[in-house]
Design an enzyme around this catalytic site. Structure first.
Site, PDB file in Angstrom:
ATOM      1  N   LEU A  89      36.200 -15.591  50.594  1.00 13.39           N
ATOM      2  CA  LEU A  89      37.630 -15.292  50.693  1.00 13.39           C
ATOM      3  C   LEU A  89      38.241 -16.383  51.577  1.00 13.39           C
ATOM      4  CD1 LEU A  89      37.458 -11.667  51.990  1.00 13.39           C
ATOM      5  CD2 LEU A  89      37.957 -12.474  49.716  1.00 13.39           C
ATOM      6  N   MET A  94      35.847 -22.120  61.879  1.00 13.55           N
ATOM      7  CA  MET A  94      34.855 -21.277  62.751  1.00 13.55           C
ATOM      8  C   MET A  94      33.875 -20.429  61.513  1.00 13.55           C
ATOM      9  SD  MET A  94      37.170 -19.647  65.471  1.00 13.55           S
ATOM     10  CE  MET A  94      38.398 -18.963  64.321  1.00 13.55           C
ATOM     11  N   GLU A  96      32.716 -19.392  57.415  1.00 16.13           N
ATOM     12  CA  GLU A  96      33.072 -18.762  55.922  1.00 16.13           C
ATOM     13  C   GLU A  96      33.199 -17.408  55.982  1.00 16.13           C
ATOM     14  OE1 GLU A  96      31.239 -22.481  53.352  1.00 16.13           O
ATOM     15  OE2 GLU A  96      30.291 -20.469  53.567  1.00 16.13           O
ATOM     16  N   VAL A  97      34.234 -16.801  55.200  1.00 20.14           N
ATOM     17  CA  VAL A  97      34.250 -15.376  55.277  1.00 20.14           C
ATOM     18  C   VAL A  97      34.043 -14.904  53.832  1.00 20.14           C
ATOM     19  CG1 VAL A  97      35.882 -13.318  55.582  1.00 20.14           C
ATOM     20  CG2 VAL A  97      36.186 -15.414  57.084  1.00 20.14           C
ATOM     21  N   GLU A 161      35.981  -5.761  59.715  1.00 22.65           N
ATOM     22  CA  GLU A 161      36.833  -4.729  58.839  1.00 22.65           C
ATOM     23  C   GLU A 161      37.529  -5.684  57.873  1.00 22.65           C
ATOM     24  OE1 GLU A 161      40.076  -3.042  61.055  1.00 22.65           O
ATOM     25  OE2 GLU A 161      40.904  -2.334  59.381  1.00 22.65           O
ATOM     26  N   ASP A 204      45.166 -18.099  68.782  1.00 23.32           N
ATOM     27  CA  ASP A 204      45.326 -18.701  67.372  1.00 23.32           C
ATOM     28  C   ASP A 204      46.148 -18.056  66.513  1.00 23.32           C
ATOM     29  OD1 ASP A 204      43.064 -20.242  64.949  1.00 23.32           O
ATOM     30  OD2 ASP A 204      45.170 -20.579  65.808  1.00 23.32           O
ATOM     31  N   ALA A 208      49.066 -17.023  59.009  1.00 29.66           N
ATOM     32  CA  ALA A 208      47.882 -17.038  58.188  1.00 29.66           C
ATOM     33  C   ALA A 208      46.854 -16.110  58.759  1.00 29.66           C
ATOM     34  CB  ALA A 208      47.012 -18.330  58.162  1.00 29.66           C
ATOM     35  N   ASN A 209      46.719 -15.628  60.059  1.00 30.30           N
ATOM     36  CA  ASN A 209      45.838 -14.818  60.652  1.00 30.30           C
ATOM     37  C   ASN A 209      46.446 -13.355  60.635  1.00 30.30           C
ATOM     38  OD1 ASN A 209      43.876 -16.405  61.487  1.00 30.30           O
ATOM     39  ND2 ASN A 209      44.210 -16.845  63.444  1.00 30.30           N
ATOM     40  N   ASP A 222      40.910 -12.397  63.520  1.00 30.59           N
ATOM     41  CA  ASP A 222      40.473 -13.481  64.438  1.00 30.59           C
ATOM     42  C   ASP A 222      40.823 -13.406  65.827  1.00 30.59           C
ATOM     43  OD1 ASP A 222      40.384 -16.083  61.886  1.00 30.59           O
ATOM     44  OD2 ASP A 222      39.024 -14.519  62.458  1.00 30.59           O
TER      45      ASP A 222
END
Lengths: 941, 166
Positions: A89, A94, A96-97, A161, A204, A208-209, A222
């Site tokens: 994703l 920090m 990879e997701v 989640e 942060d 985007a978060n 995050d």
């Protein structure tokens, strides 16, 4: 380990080392003769030498290393633990997701695989785990949940989640109507409020978060994870670094404090929230620049374009936005909960599509900590809070007090304590060569060394109180050492044998006003606070909290409370808190979040203590009104306060005042060695000055006006501050280009020392060479400009090791000139030679040379103090500092290759940096003196 | 003799470690040698053997630095993340050096079964003595000093990391 066994280990070790690697095992098996333990021991030592390369222990890798890590192979399609990973994703610093399927629970989740620089460090990993557990408790509909933290196949990963929806940045790009923007803002505020209540800061926050699901539910991702991936440097903020590769795109949401690398609290989130709301309403980023440094410049200096906000935005929202984006954190909105309240109060309330499931903490939970205001003392400017919180400056408890210096000794005194009856003063002083406790009866001027026969105590620089008076004033307790097994000692005031006192590890005891009880804390992970009776028996623990530090308990004068300093790190940041002697929940009283120490109760509602300002200047003396929880600085003007203590009735206070002075002096270059009488004070408009540097028609130097040292420039008799101490203060002399138009300073970021080029008017700045950790030696300049201004030579260290580098002055990759120990380079006026100090040998450095292309040059120059050398402006010689037989200037003439002394001065303070005037006729140098004295403060009745 | 050395080194170390010029890195050797030269200059002290002085100074310097580190830090964990670099150039800074305290503890442990190696580390690390000077002080060959240095470092690194003691 016994000496005999060790001898065997040693023999085997060296013998094995002499063999080729392949033969060692066999040799050891043979030589150890069945003693497997011995073989294991020797092997573990041999492995030690191999892994460390013989010289350096593996240093912690800085953020620059992350950028150069080889990208690991993506894990898509693999199974990790009980999860089947499908699509990648996203990837960031920090980890990879991946989208994944939890086979057991048959649900879709997100898996975030941690990068190796976190997982390879056991301490960071442990910390990560602890923090992840805390974050897992963030159970809120608007916060993306953490389900777990597991490991498999050598990978460690978070189970999160899975949020299906559109990121806010996407949504903004397609245009957001005001109603929806407010809907999103309200849910964002709820999420932040919830987390802040739990003491968690996002750090942060950016579009985007933030994701919006199909149902319009906002999910913040995050949370708090930015801190977990950070370097070990305390207070360092990974987002606050100027690592170009790392924070591209993120810099835009940094608060001014983050940009300065200062410790981050929830107000950084509130700033970022403001940026996000601005962006939602206007469609453009609030602070955008072409480069990272441009962006930071805007964040620090410029207001966003307020005219871009749509005119039909409710005025309440416009006001809130301004408050969120206040550059001064003291002016900024303090509680995100206020946003929620205000938005709710808007008349055309948008259809809330979020269901507020998790109950918000009841308002009364917050009322127990009344909002309070910190005010700066008069003279430094008063910052008033919004009208809603009426601020009343508490009376200065030291107004009309009489200040008397008790000591005026050469040397250092500190940690002053006054007896409960106010008759005796005790302090640490090194008058007799080692630090002892000295005692004096107030008003007599007679001093007695109490610990002359006792092994040396700790020098000054305390975290805890090291000694003090007992409750009845008849005895003095002290700490002979600060190990975990330390026991306090106590001895009669008038002399006698010390005996041990209190349980092992007990620290900083404080007697209740009636003398019947003692409060102290034990120095370990949770700093438990104890209350015992007067003999030290029947100690009862009243508070302990793991990972939080509590120091220096002090009783209130009515015995109802115990005050102490508390913070997540020892000494900084901390604040004043209190707790009932019977225990219960501790309560914060101040919000400094800086170094706070040495509490002294003046009366039932006033506490004196020592604390630094937000910019880390100080420490200064402060007073706290405990009822109103309002603080103010007091007794300014004397100097820095490094300790404070009060008598029981609060009439007498003793403090240690440090008055470090530093000023510039000039001495002419004569045919004969100049003497003390030839030295003149160099006139400057600022009282304090150090680290002089001439360039063009200006003199640059470090100074401050009661705050932290910054860079100043004097030109045509007029001096101005061109660069405030961005990270608290500047320490080394700046390097200035020959025409005086640009300077290079060294600034701490994320545990590294970074080179920053600042224009001479201070308006623009640029960080150079992100991979270089500048090596500072002896407090001298670690960099110098080429005469044509195109390059900067600097001593530094990168992933390949230490050396000398030349860096293009307008940005670009550094070029290594040489490898090895090198410091304090200076560039010759003709541009053909770079001088630097090489290996240290018997305290002085050999002066070596290298051409700008890296060719070494053979010079036979005399040895000099590290960094203590400057070229004559005409390039015919070098002025250098010697300290044999005394601290003096010498000149070596390049033509004749002879050197002669330029000065014969007596030692009057510590000389650190010097430069030569542009006409080559005089040397200007700084002299520093640290004067700390004990001051008695007597309040009127 | 010792109080004089102590005071002199204290003066220098104090100046270097003082708030006034924070964040400065000083070579331990600079401090030690400044003291040496001041004492050499002083009328009432006659130092025949410079190496002898350095040996004494190294011990004093170790105490000063470790005491300073102990005073400035709050002991929270058994073994903090240790990052002692055995660079030939020892950098002394104003910041609390937890690793100094850990090193000091480890050195004391080493001294219980090998005094000489503990001295080698002390002389070279805290005093900044060269291999030759160390050899002269301890009356051994430079090769012995190199071997001692190597093994002692290996042992100390393990010890300070908190590995199972040998």
């Amino acid at each position: 380990m016994t000496p005999e066994r060790w001898k065997r280990v040693e023999e085997l070790y060296h013998a094995a080392l002499a063999l080729p690697l392949g033969e060692r095992s066999a040799f050891l098996v043979d030589g150890c003769q069945e003693d497997e333990a011995l073989q294991r021991d020797v092997e573990s030592l041999l492995n030690e030498a191999a892994s460390s390369g013989g010289l350096l222990d593996t240093p912690a890798r800085g953020p620059g290393a992350i950028a150069s890590e080889v990208t690991p192979v993506p894990l898509s399609g693999r199974t990790l633990g009980g999860y089947h990973l499908s699509a990648l994703l996203g990837a960031g610093s920090m980890g990879e997701v991946y989208r994944a399927r939890d086979e057991k629970l048959e649900r879709d989740v997100a898996i975030k695989v941690l990068p190796s620089d976190v997982t390879s460090n056991p301490d960071r990993l442990a910390r990560f785990e602890r923090e992840a557990r805390v974050l897992a408790a963030l159970n809120h509909p608007n916060i993306c949940a953490i389900y777990g933290f597991e490991q498999a196949d050598g990978h460690r990963y978070l189970i999160l989640e899975l949020v299906d929806g559109e990121t806010l940045s996407h949504r903004i790009a397609s245009g957001l109507p005001i109603e929806e923007a407010l809907r999103v803002a309200r849910q964002l505020a709820e999420a932040l409020e919830f987390a802040h209540e739990k003491g968690i800061v996002h750090r942060d926050l950016k579009p985007a978060n933030i994701t919006i699901t199909r149902d319009g539910v906002v999910k913040v991702l995050d949370f708090g994870l930015a801190k977990l991936a950070a370097s070990d440097a305390p207070g360092a903020d990974p987002i606050g670094g100027t690592q170009e590769g790392m924070i591209l795109g993120t810099a835009a949401y940094m608060s001014p404090q983050q940009a300065r690398g200062q410790p981050v609290d929830k107000r950084a989130d509130i700033w970022a929230f403001g940026c996000v709301v601005y962006e939602m309403l206007t469609g453009r980023v609030a602070f955008a620049g072409e480069t990272v440094s441009d962006t930071i410049g805007k964040i620090l200096e410029r207001e966003p374009d307020w005219s871009a906000i749509p005119p039909d935005t409710p005025s309440v929202v416009k006001r809130l936005l301004r408050r969120c984006l206040a550059k001064d954190p003291k002016q900024r909105l303090r509680d995100i909960g206020d946003v929620r309240i205000e938005i709710d109060a808007i008349d055309d309330r948008p259809e809330a599509s979020v269901v507020s499931m998790a109950p918000l903490p009841p308002a009364k939970a917050r009322a127990s900590w009344l909002p309070w205001v910190a005010l700066v003392a008069i003279g430094a400017g008063v910052g008033l809070w919004e009208a809603r919180r009426a601020a009343i400056m508490p009376a200065d408890p030291l107004a009309d007090a009489r200040f008397t210096r008790i000591t005026d000794w050469e040397g250092t005194e500190g940690g002053a304590e006054i007896s409960p009856d106010g008759k005796f003063v005790a302090f640490l002083a090194d008058r007799d060569g080692q630090f002892d406790i000295w005692l004096s009866q107030v008003g007599t001027g007679v001093f007695r060394n109490l610990t002359a026969d006792i092994p040396a105590l700790q020098p000054i620089g305390p975290t805890f109180r090291k000694f003090g008076f007992s409750g009845d004033g008849s005895e003095i307790w002290f700490s002979p050492d600060t190990g975990p097994s330390m026991a306090q000692m106590i001895m009669p005031l008038m002399g006698g044998t010390p005996r041990t006192f209190l349980q092992k590890g007990a620290t900083a005891p404080s007697w209740s006003p009636d003398g019947s009880r003692i409060a102290y804390f034990k120095n370990n992970e949770s700093d438990p606070l104890f209350v015992a009776d007067r003999s030290g028996e029947n100690a009862r623990q009243i508070m302990a909290e793991e990972g939080v530090h509590h120091h220096n308990p002090v009783w209130s004068s009515d015995s109802q409370w115990i005050y102490f300093a508390r913070g997540p790190e020892p000494t900084d940041p901390m604040d004043v808190w209190r707790i009932r002697p019977s225990g219960g929940s501790p309560e914060p009283l101040t919000e400094h979040r800086t170094a706070v120490n040495f509490l002294a109760a003046l009366d039932s509602r006033t506490l004196l203590y020592v604390a630094r300002e937000e910019d880390r200047s100080g420490p200064w003396l402060w007073a706290l009104d405990v009822e109103r929880k309002v603080t103010r600085r007091v007794a300014s003007g004397l100097g820095q306060y490094t300790s404070v203590s009060a008598s029981r009735d609060g009439q007498r206070v003793v403090a240690t005042v440090a008055n470090p002075t530093s000023s510039l002096w000039s001495v002419p270059l004569l045919d004969r060695p100049a003497q003390d009488r030839d030295v003149q004070s160099y006139p400057l408009p600022t009282a304090r000055a150090l680290a002089p540097r001439f360039a063009g028609n200006s003199l640059f130097y470090l100074s401050n006006r009661g705050m932290a040292d910054g860079m100043w420039r004097m030109q045509d008799g007029h001096a101005s501050e061109v660069w405030k101490g961005v990270d608290g203060r500047l320490s080394e002399p700046p390097a200035v280009s020959a025409d005086g138009s640009r300077t290079a300073i060294i600034v701490r970021r994320e545990g590294m020392r970074r080179l920053i080029v600042v224009s001479a008017d201070g308006r623009s700045s640029q960080a150079l060479a992100p991979s270089l950790d500048i090596q500072v030696t002896a407090g001298q300049s670690a960099a110098d400009w080429s005469p044509d201004g195109r390059w900067i030579v600097a001593a530094g260290r990168d992933s390949q090791g230490s050396g000398l580098f030349k860096i293009p002055s307008d940005g670009g990759a550094p070029v290594r000139l040489l490898t090895g120990q090198a410091g304090n380079p200076v560039w010759s006026p003709d541009g053909n030679l770079i001088l630097y100090s090489g290996k240290f040998f018997t305290g002085q450095a050999e002066l070596l040379g290298v051409r700008p292309d890296g060719t070494p040059v053979d010079l036979s120059l005399p040895r000099a103090r590290p960094g203590g050398y400057r070229f004559l402006p005409n390039g015919t010689g070098l002025v250098y500092l010697q300290f044999l037989p005394s601290v003096d200037f010498w000149l070596v003439d390049f033509a004749t290759k002879t050197s002669r002394p330029l000065t014969r001065l007596s030692n009057q303070g510590s000389l650190t940096t010097f430069d030569i005037t542009p006409d080559g006729k005089a040397i200007v140098f700084d002299r520093s003196r640290e004067n700390s004295d004990i001051v008695l403060i007597e309040r009127p009745k | 003799m010792i109080p004089v050395v102590h005071r002199e080194l204290h003066q220098i170390a104090k100046r270097c470690l003082a708030r006034e010029r924070a964040d400065h890195s000083f070579q331990a050797t600079v401090l030690v040698n400044e003291a040496y030269l001041r004492l050499v200059d002083a009328q009432d002290v006659a130092w025949q053997d410079r190496a002898h002085f350095l040996a004494v100074a190294a011990r004093v310097m170790r105490r000063i630095l470790v005491d300073h580190a102990r005073a400035r830090r709050a002991l929270k964990r058994g073994s903090p993340a240790v990052r002692v670099t055995f660079d030939e150039a020892l950098l002394v800074t104003n910041e609390p050096r937890e690793d100094f305290v850990v090193l000091d503890d480890a050195l004391q442990a080493l001294a219980t079964f090998d005094e000489r190696k503990s001295r080698v580390i002390e002389l070279r690390f805290f005093g900044g003595l060269s291999v030759e000077e160390t050899a002269s002080v301890l009356s051994v060959s430079p090769e012995t000093v190199m071997r001692d240095w190597r093994l002692a470092k290996a042992w100390l690194q393990r010890e300070m990391r908190g590995a199972t003691p040998l």
